[in-house]
Design an enzyme around this catalytic site. Sequence first.
Site, short mmCIF file in Angstrom:
data_model
loop_
_atom_site.label_atom_id
_atom_site.label_comp_id
_atom_site.label_asym_id
_atom_site.label_seq_id
_atom_site.Cartn_x
_atom_site.Cartn_y
_atom_site.Cartn_z
N HIS A 169 -4.58 -4.30 -3.03
CA HIS A 169 -4.87 -3.93 -1.67
C HIS A 169 -4.96 -2.65 -1.39
CE1 HIS A 169 -2.81 -8.20 -0.64
NE2 HIS A 169 -3.97 -8.31 -1.21
N VAL A 201 0.88 -1.15 -0.15
CA VAL A 201 0.03 -0.12 0.14
C VAL A 201 0.96 1.12 -0.08
CG1 VAL A 201 -2.03 -1.13 1.05
CG2 VAL A 201 -0.40 -0.15 2.55
C1 BV8 Z 1 -10.62 -11.98 -0.02
C2 BV8 Z 1 -3.70 -4.43 2.99
C3 BV8 Z 1 -12.41 -12.66 -1.53
C4 BV8 Z 1 -3.77 -3.88 4.67
C5 BV8 Z 1 -3.79 -6.66 3.01
C6 BV8 Z 1 -11.61 -15.66 6.86
C7 BV8 Z 1 -12.50 -14.84 6.54
C8 BV8 Z 1 -12.40 -13.66 5.17
C9 BV8 Z 1 -11.33 -13.98 4.33
C10 BV8 Z 1 -10.43 -15.27 4.61
C11 BV8 Z 1 -10.62 -15.83 5.88
N1 BV8 Z 1 -9.65 -17.10 5.46
C12 BV8 Z 1 -8.88 -16.41 4.57
C13 BV8 Z 1 -9.36 -15.43 3.83
C14 BV8 Z 1 -9.00 -15.02 2.84
C15 BV8 Z 1 -8.01 -13.80 3.18
C16 BV8 Z 1 -6.71 -14.56 3.58
O1 BV8 Z 1 -5.73 -14.94 2.55
N2 BV8 Z 1 -6.22 -14.34 4.82
C17 BV8 Z 1 -4.90 -15.21 5.25
C18 BV8 Z 1 -4.33 -14.43 6.28
C19 BV8 Z 1 -5.10 -16.61 5.24
N3 BV8 Z 1 -7.79 -12.87 2.32
C20 BV8 Z 1 -8.65 -11.84 2.08
O2 BV8 Z 1 -9.60 -11.63 2.99
C21 BV8 Z 1 -8.85 -11.06 0.77
N4 BV8 Z 1 -9.87 -10.79 0.28
O3 BV8 Z 1 -10.12 -13.13 -0.03
O4 BV8 Z 1 -11.71 -11.54 -0.72
C22 BV8 Z 1 -11.84 -13.12 -2.83
C23 BV8 Z 1 -11.44 -14.30 -2.91
C24 BV8 Z 1 -10.93 -14.74 -4.23
C25 BV8 Z 1 -10.81 -13.79 -5.34
C26 BV8 Z 1 -11.30 -12.28 -4.95
C27 BV8 Z 1 -11.80 -12.03 -3.76
C28 BV8 Z 1 -7.78 -9.67 1.13
C29 BV8 Z 1 -6.66 -9.85 1.54
C30 BV8 Z 1 -6.09 -8.27 1.38
C31 BV8 Z 1 -6.04 -8.04 2.88
N5 BV8 Z 1 -5.03 -6.68 3.03
N6 BV8 Z 1 -3.04 -5.49 3.05
C32 BV8 Z 1 -2.59 -3.53 5.05
O5 BV8 Z 1 -1.42 -3.52 4.23
O6 BV8 Z 1 -2.47 -2.76 5.97
S1 BV8 Z 1 -2.88 -7.99 3.04
C33 BV8 Z 1 -1.47 -8.03 4.00
O7 BV8 Z 1 -0.58 -9.30 3.67
C34 BV8 Z 1 -0.48 -7.02 3.43
O8 BV8 Z 1 -0.97 -5.79 2.76
C35 BV8 Z 1 0.45 -7.78 2.54
O9 BV8 Z 1 0.46 -6.96 1.31
C36 BV8 Z 1 -0.18 -8.75 2.24
C37 BV8 Z 1 0.60 -10.06 2.01
O10 BV8 Z 1 1.86 -9.84 2.92
P1 BV8 Z 1 3.19 -10.09 2.13
O11 BV8 Z 1 3.46 -8.76 1.47
O12 BV8 Z 1 3.74 -11.28 1.70
O13 BV8 Z 1 4.36 -9.81 3.46
P2 BV8 Z 1 4.95 -10.84 4.44
O14 BV8 Z 1 5.46 -10.05 5.55
O15 BV8 Z 1 3.79 -11.71 4.73
O16 BV8 Z 1 6.05 -11.56 3.80
C38 BV8 Z 1 7.12 -10.61 3.47
C39 BV8 Z 1 8.17 -11.66 2.64
O17 BV8 Z 1 9.35 -10.88 2.03
C40 BV8 Z 1 8.64 -12.55 3.25
O18 BV8 Z 1 8.54 -14.15 2.42
C41 BV8 Z 1 10.17 -12.41 3.57
O19 BV8 Z 1 10.88 -13.47 3.31
C42 BV8 Z 1 10.41 -11.59 2.39
N7 BV8 Z 1 11.35 -10.40 2.57
C43 BV8 Z 1 11.67 -9.69 3.87
N8 BV8 Z 1 12.82 -9.09 3.50
C44 BV8 Z 1 13.24 -9.20 2.29
C45 BV8 Z 1 12.33 -10.04 1.68
N9 BV8 Z 1 12.43 -10.44 0.27
C46 BV8 Z 1 13.51 -9.95 -0.45
N10 BV8 Z 1 14.31 -9.15 0.07
C47 BV8 Z 1 14.31 -8.54 1.53
N11 BV8 Z 1 15.23 -7.65 1.80
#
Ligand code: BV8
Length: 225
Positions: free
Chosen positions: A103, A86
Site C-alpha cells: 500500500h 505505510v
Molecule cells: C484495489 C493506504 C483493484 C492508505 C490502504 C469500490 C471502489 C473501489 C475499490 C473497491 C470498492 N469496493 C471494494 C473495493 C476494493 C477496496 C477495498 O477492499 N475496500 C474495502 C474498504 C471494502 N480495495 C482497494 O481499493 C484496493 N485496490 O482493489 O485495486 C485490484 C483488485 C485486485 C487485485 C489488484 C488490484 C486498494 C486498497 C488499499 C487502500 N489503502 N492504505 C493509508 O494507509 O492511509 S488500506 C488501509 O486498510 C490501511 O492502509 C490498512 O493497511 C488497510 C487494512 O487495514 P488493517 O491493516 O487490517 O487495519 P485495521 O485497523 O482494519 O485492523 C487492525 C487489526 O489489528 C484488527 O484486526 C485488530 O484486532 C488488530 N490489532 C489491534 N491491536 C493489536 C492487533 N493485533 C495484534 N496486536 C495488537 N496489539
Amino acid sequence: MILTGAGVSAESGLGTFRDKDGLWTKYDLSEVATPEGFATDPAKVHDFYNARRANALDAAPNAAHDALARLQAARPGEVLLVTQNVDDLHERAGSTRDVIHMHGALTGALCATCNHRWTAPRVMSPEDRCPKCTAPSTRPDIVWFGEFPYQMEEIYTALAQCGLFVAIGTSGQVYPAAGFVQEARAAGIETLEINLEASDGSGYFDRALHGPATEIVPHWVDTLI
Ligand code: BV8
C-alpha cells in the site's frame, strides 16, 4: 509469506484503522485515502499524511517487528514480509530485504504527472514541485482505495509457492490483501492468523493465535527458530 497490518504497529503507538477510535472513526476515508479526495482537497490529504508521517517517525519498532526481523535473519531469503502498513517500522527493526509495502510508504513521494519517485520530506504540501518535471503535482507514494496495490505479481507468485501463510494484525477487510488467505487455502498451503482477536477472515485460517502482537509474535518466532 507473512502479511502484516496495522495491528503489528498498534503497540508502537500508531493508530489502527477500524478499532475503537481508529483512524477511520476520525477521518472520512473517502476524503483522505482516495484519488478523488486528493483531487478535491490536496491540502487536507497532505495534512493527513504529514501527521501520520510525523507519528511514524516518532514511533519505535516493537517486539513484534523485532521478532519478525530476527526470523528473517535466521532464515535468509525464506521469509517474505508483505505489509499493508505505510510506516517503516519493519525496516527500522532490521527487516532490510524481502519487505513489500503493497500500500506504499510514508517515506515515499510520487509525482502525479510524471510518476517520478523520491524520498518524501517530513512535511509535504500541494505547492511542492516535482524535482524532475517541476509540476506542482506531488502526492504521498501511498496506494489509495480504488488504486492498484504495488508488486501484486511478485506477491501472488510468492503466495502460490510459500510453505506457510501467516497474517498478523489485520482485520481482513481490505482487498486484495484480505483475499490472500483464500488463495493460500485453495493452493493447499497451511494458514495461521495472529491477531488481537478473531478477525473477519478468521474462518479461513487453519490455526489462530490471539493476543497482543508483542506477546504472541516473539513466542511464535522462538518456536519456529
Ligand atoms: C484495489 C493506504 C483493484 C492508505 C490502504 C469500490 C471502489 C473501489 C475499490 C473497491 C470498492 N469496493 C471494494 C473495493 C476494493 C477496496 C477495498 O477492499 N475496500 C474495502 C474498504 C471494502 N480495495 C482497494 O481499493 C484496493 N485496490 O482493489 O485495486 C485490484 C483488485 C485486485 C487485485 C489488484 C488490484 C486498494 C486498497 C488499499 C487502500 N489503502 N492504505 C493509508 O494507509 O492511509 S488500506 C488501509 O486498510 C490501511 O492502509 C490498512 O493497511 C488497510 C487494512 O487495514 P488493517 O491493516 O487490517 O487495519 P485495521 O485497523 O482494519 O485492523 C487492525 C487489526 O489489528 C484488527 O484486526 C485488530 O484486532 C488488530 N490489532 C489491534 N491491536 C493489536 C492487533 N493485533 C495484534 N496486536 C495488537 N496489539
